[in-house]
Write an enzyme that holds these catalytic residues in place. Structure first.
Site, PDB file in Angstrom:
ATOM      1  N   GLN A  41     -14.121   8.056   2.179  1.00 16.24           N
ATOM      2  CA  GLN A  41     -13.379   8.126   3.446  1.00 16.24           C
ATOM      3  C   GLN A  41     -13.251   9.567   3.947  1.00 16.24           C
ATOM      4  O   GLN A  41     -13.498  10.508   3.196  1.00 16.24           O
ATOM      5  CB  GLN A  41     -11.963   7.558   3.231  1.00 16.24           C
ATOM      6  CG  GLN A  41     -11.992   6.184   2.553  1.00 16.24           C
ATOM      7  CD  GLN A  41     -10.706   5.779   1.899  1.00 16.24           C
ATOM      8  OE1 GLN A  41      -9.969   5.013   2.472  1.00 16.24           O
ATOM      9  NE2 GLN A  41     -10.427   6.270   0.695  1.00 16.24           N
ATOM     10  N   HIS A  72       7.385   1.762   1.498  1.00 15.05           N
ATOM     11  CA  HIS A  72       7.288   1.692   0.032  1.00 15.05           C
ATOM     12  C   HIS A  72       8.473   0.935  -0.570  1.00 15.05           C
ATOM     13  O   HIS A  72       8.310   0.150  -1.517  1.00 15.05           O
ATOM     14  CB  HIS A  72       7.169   3.098  -0.560  1.00 15.05           C
ATOM     15  CG  HIS A  72       5.866   3.760  -0.235  1.00 15.05           C
ATOM     16  ND1 HIS A  72       5.768   5.045   0.265  1.00 15.05           N
ATOM     17  CD2 HIS A  72       4.595   3.284  -0.306  1.00 15.05           C
ATOM     18  CE1 HIS A  72       4.491   5.327   0.472  1.00 15.05           C
ATOM     19  NE2 HIS A  72       3.755   4.292   0.129  1.00 15.05           N
ATOM     20  N   GLU A 115      -6.988   2.209  -7.714  1.00 14.22           N
ATOM     21  CA  GLU A 115      -7.243   2.949  -6.477  1.00 14.22           C
ATOM     22  C   GLU A 115      -8.712   3.339  -6.477  1.00 14.22           C
ATOM     23  O   GLU A 115      -9.237   3.850  -7.473  1.00 14.22           O
ATOM     24  CB  GLU A 115      -6.341   4.182  -6.420  1.00 14.22           C
ATOM     25  CG  GLU A 115      -6.714   5.272  -5.478  1.00 14.22           C
ATOM     26  CD  GLU A 115      -6.819   4.853  -4.025  1.00 14.22           C
ATOM     27  OE1 GLU A 115      -7.903   5.084  -3.443  1.00 14.22           O
ATOM     28  OE2 GLU A 115      -5.840   4.319  -3.485  1.00 14.22           O
ATOM     29  N   ASP A 147     -12.721  -0.215  -7.734  1.00  9.59           N
ATOM     30  CA  ASP A 147     -12.578  -1.102  -6.579  1.00  9.59           C
ATOM     31  C   ASP A 147     -11.635  -2.241  -6.954  1.00  9.59           C
ATOM     32  O   ASP A 147     -11.916  -3.005  -7.892  1.00  9.59           O
ATOM     33  CB  ASP A 147     -13.955  -1.666  -6.181  1.00  9.59           C
ATOM     34  CG  ASP A 147     -13.884  -2.537  -4.941  1.00  9.59           C
ATOM     35  OD1 ASP A 147     -14.952  -2.821  -4.369  1.00  9.59           O
ATOM     36  OD2 ASP A 147     -12.764  -2.929  -4.545  1.00  9.59           O
ATOM     37  N   ASP A 165      -1.452  -2.413  -1.449  1.00 10.42           N
ATOM     38  CA  ASP A 165      -1.140  -1.277  -0.567  1.00 10.42           C
ATOM     39  C   ASP A 165      -2.455  -0.688  -0.096  1.00 10.42           C
ATOM     40  O   ASP A 165      -2.882   0.387  -0.518  1.00 10.42           O
ATOM     41  CB  ASP A 165      -0.314  -0.245  -1.345  1.00 10.42           C
ATOM     42  CG  ASP A 165       0.016   0.973  -0.485  1.00 10.42           C
ATOM     43  OD1 ASP A 165       0.385   2.018  -1.059  1.00 10.42           O
ATOM     44  OD2 ASP A 165      -0.146   0.885   0.753  1.00 10.42           O
ATOM     45  N   ASP A 168      -6.406  -0.282   6.314  1.00 13.20           N
ATOM     46  CA  ASP A 168      -6.624  -1.407   7.234  1.00 13.20           C
ATOM     47  C   ASP A 168      -7.938  -2.124   6.886  1.00 13.20           C
ATOM     48  O   ASP A 168      -8.733  -1.610   6.103  1.00 13.20           O
ATOM     49  CB  ASP A 168      -6.681  -0.873   8.676  1.00 13.20           C
ATOM     50  CG  ASP A 168      -5.295  -0.434   9.149  1.00 13.20           C
ATOM     51  OD1 ASP A 168      -5.206   0.189  10.222  1.00 13.20           O
ATOM     52  OD2 ASP A 168      -4.313  -0.707   8.424  1.00 13.20           O
TER      53      ASP A 168
HETATM   54  N1  SAM Z   1       0.319   2.564   3.859  1.00 17.77           N
HETATM   55  C1  SAM Z   1      -1.025   2.649   4.187  1.00 17.77           C
HETATM   56  C2  SAM Z   1      -1.326   1.690   5.290  1.00 17.77           C
HETATM   57  O1  SAM Z   1      -0.505   0.823   5.536  1.00 17.77           O
HETATM   58  O2  SAM Z   1      -2.334   1.810   5.936  1.00 17.77           O
HETATM   59  C3  SAM Z   1      -1.877   2.494   2.976  1.00 17.77           C
HETATM   60  C4  SAM Z   1      -1.732   3.625   2.117  1.00 17.77           C
HETATM   61  S1  SAM Z   1      -2.715   3.795   0.704  1.00 17.77           S
HETATM   62  C5  SAM Z   1      -3.091   5.453   0.903  1.00 17.77           C
HETATM   63  C6  SAM Z   1      -4.237   2.966   0.956  1.00 17.77           C
HETATM   64  C7  SAM Z   1      -5.193   3.187  -0.196  1.00 17.77           C
HETATM   65  O3  SAM Z   1      -6.084   2.074  -0.362  1.00 17.77           O
HETATM   66  C8  SAM Z   1      -6.110   4.421  -0.027  1.00 17.77           C
HETATM   67  O4  SAM Z   1      -5.771   5.381  -0.995  1.00 17.77           O
HETATM   68  C9  SAM Z   1      -7.526   3.862  -0.238  1.00 17.77           C
HETATM   69  O5  SAM Z   1      -8.381   4.740  -0.917  1.00 17.77           O
HETATM   70  C10 SAM Z   1      -7.226   2.588  -1.031  1.00 17.77           C
HETATM   71  N2  SAM Z   1      -8.296   1.582  -1.004  1.00 17.77           N
HETATM   72  C11 SAM Z   1      -9.048   1.192   0.055  1.00 17.77           C
HETATM   73  N3  SAM Z   1      -9.945   0.247  -0.327  1.00 17.77           N
HETATM   74  C12 SAM Z   1      -9.754   0.041  -1.661  1.00 17.77           C
HETATM   75  C13 SAM Z   1     -10.352  -0.828  -2.630  1.00 17.77           C
HETATM   76  N4  SAM Z   1     -11.336  -1.664  -2.283  1.00 17.77           N
HETATM   77  N5  SAM Z   1      -9.870  -0.799  -3.905  1.00 17.77           N
HETATM   78  C14 SAM Z   1      -8.848   0.029  -4.249  1.00 17.77           C
HETATM   79  N6  SAM Z   1      -8.248   0.890  -3.380  1.00 17.77           N
HETATM   80  C15 SAM Z   1      -8.686   0.880  -2.108  1.00 17.77           C
END
Ligand code: SAM
Length: 298
Positions: A41, A72, A115, A147, A165, A168
């Site tokens: 990203q 949170h 994550e 993943d 969490d 989008d």
């Molecule tokens: N609060 C935020 C929102 O509502 O948009 C989300 C915050 S958190 C930082 C989102 C996290 O999801 C990111 O760190 C991203 O790298 C992680 N993420 C995205 N796709 C993922 C996946 N397939 N597996 C694990 N983590 C993932």
């Protein structure tokens, strides 16, 4: 958002987040602390006059120091206190560490966070330490860089609560809104366990509520949403998806939730037992959306 006299030519830098083709918010970048492409990203962290430090991924605001507590606190304390005996929790995503920090306020035995992006974790720890607190150093917590969609299909571990969490439904986060992923989460839940999901802004992202309601509805006996306003996520209140086979958990008496809340022995900034209960009350337009889906499902 834009104050007069800013924009191109006066040296100010702005983050422009497009929520819809015709709708955007702009945040002035008062001091850029980090900006680079990670393996997955485009990551930026900057200081903002009103929100404090802000993290955005692919141009979408993820979290801010000023309002992260709303998001949170609601996504952790609502499912964990509703469950009443949760000792094992899984967080999918959550790279800023704010979800882990709240979850570890409970007497959990084990917290696993999966994550996908190591850099998000490292940069959040370096530039947004107030959000994760000491969560990443807590011996009850295990951070896996993987993943989440694959993890829930393969792990032998079982959890009482799964908190999604995610970003989008674009890029690496898209699969975290799929039925296949939700089915994987159900596989990881102990009987009567609860899944909660980041589910967008219903007023502008109706499709997100509709998709999740349909998909969770094929897997769980009780599916709904709870709501909270997160100022940096423009468009009114945010919806959090809710799924469980224990149909009693969503409507427990506030006195019982208050009893359990006492165990935390701490006052929070958004969450309290009354807002827990109120968050499941839906405005009429959302009632109408879900009733129409129930009718379609027959
Ligand atoms: N609060 C935020 C929102 O509502 O948009 C989300 C915050 S958190 C930082 C989102 C996290 O999801 C990111 O760190 C991203 O790298 C992680 N993420 C995205 N796709 C993922 C996946 N397939 N597996 C694990 N983590 C993932």
């Amino acid at each position: 958002m834009s104050a007069p006299g800013n924009g191109p030519g006066n040296g100010e830098a702005w983050l422009e987040e497009r929520l819809r083709p015709s709708l955007a918010q702009k945040l002035r970048i008062d001091k850029q602390l980090y900006r680079d492409k990670t393996e997955h990203q485009d990551l930026i962290v900057f200081e903002h006059q009103l929100y404090g430090r802000v993290m955005a991924l692919d141009g979408i605001v993820q979290t801010t120091e000023a309002d992260e507590f709303v998001y949170h606190e609601m996504m952790t304390h609502v499912p964990i206190l509703a469950h009443g005996a949760a000792t094992r929790v899984l967080i999918v995503g959550g790279g800023d560490g704010g979800m882990a920090e709240e979850a570890l306020k409970h007497p959990l035995e084990r917290l696993v966070q999966v994550e996908i992006d190591r850099t998000v974790v490292d940069i959040a720890r370096a530039h947004l330490p107030s959000i994760s607190g000491g969560a990443y150093d807590d011996p009850r917590m295990e951070l896996l860089i993987a993943d989440g969609a694959r993890y829930v299909q393969e792990t032998d571990e079982r959890f009482d609560v799964v908190i999604v969490d995610s970003t989008d439904p674009v890029g690496p986060g898209e699969i975290l809104f799929s039925r296949e992923f939700y089915a994987g989460c159900k596989r990881c839940l102990t009987p009567g366990g609860i899944i909660v999901t980041q589910n967008g802004i219903p007023f502008f992202e109706r499709y997100a509520v509709e998709n999740t309601y349909r998909r969770l509805g094929t897997l769980f006996s009780d599916v709904s949403f709870f709501l909270a306003p997160v100022p940096a996520y423009i468009g009114g209140f945010m919806a959090f998806g809710w799924g469980t086979d224990n149909v009693a958990l969503r409507s427990q008496p506030v006195e019982l939730i208050a009893e359990r809340f006492k165990v935390l022995g701490t006052k929070l900034r958004y969450y309290n037992p009354a807002i827990h209960q109120a968050a499941f009350a839906h405005p009429q337009f959302l009632v109408d959306i879900l009733e129409a889906l129930d009718r379609d499902a027959g």
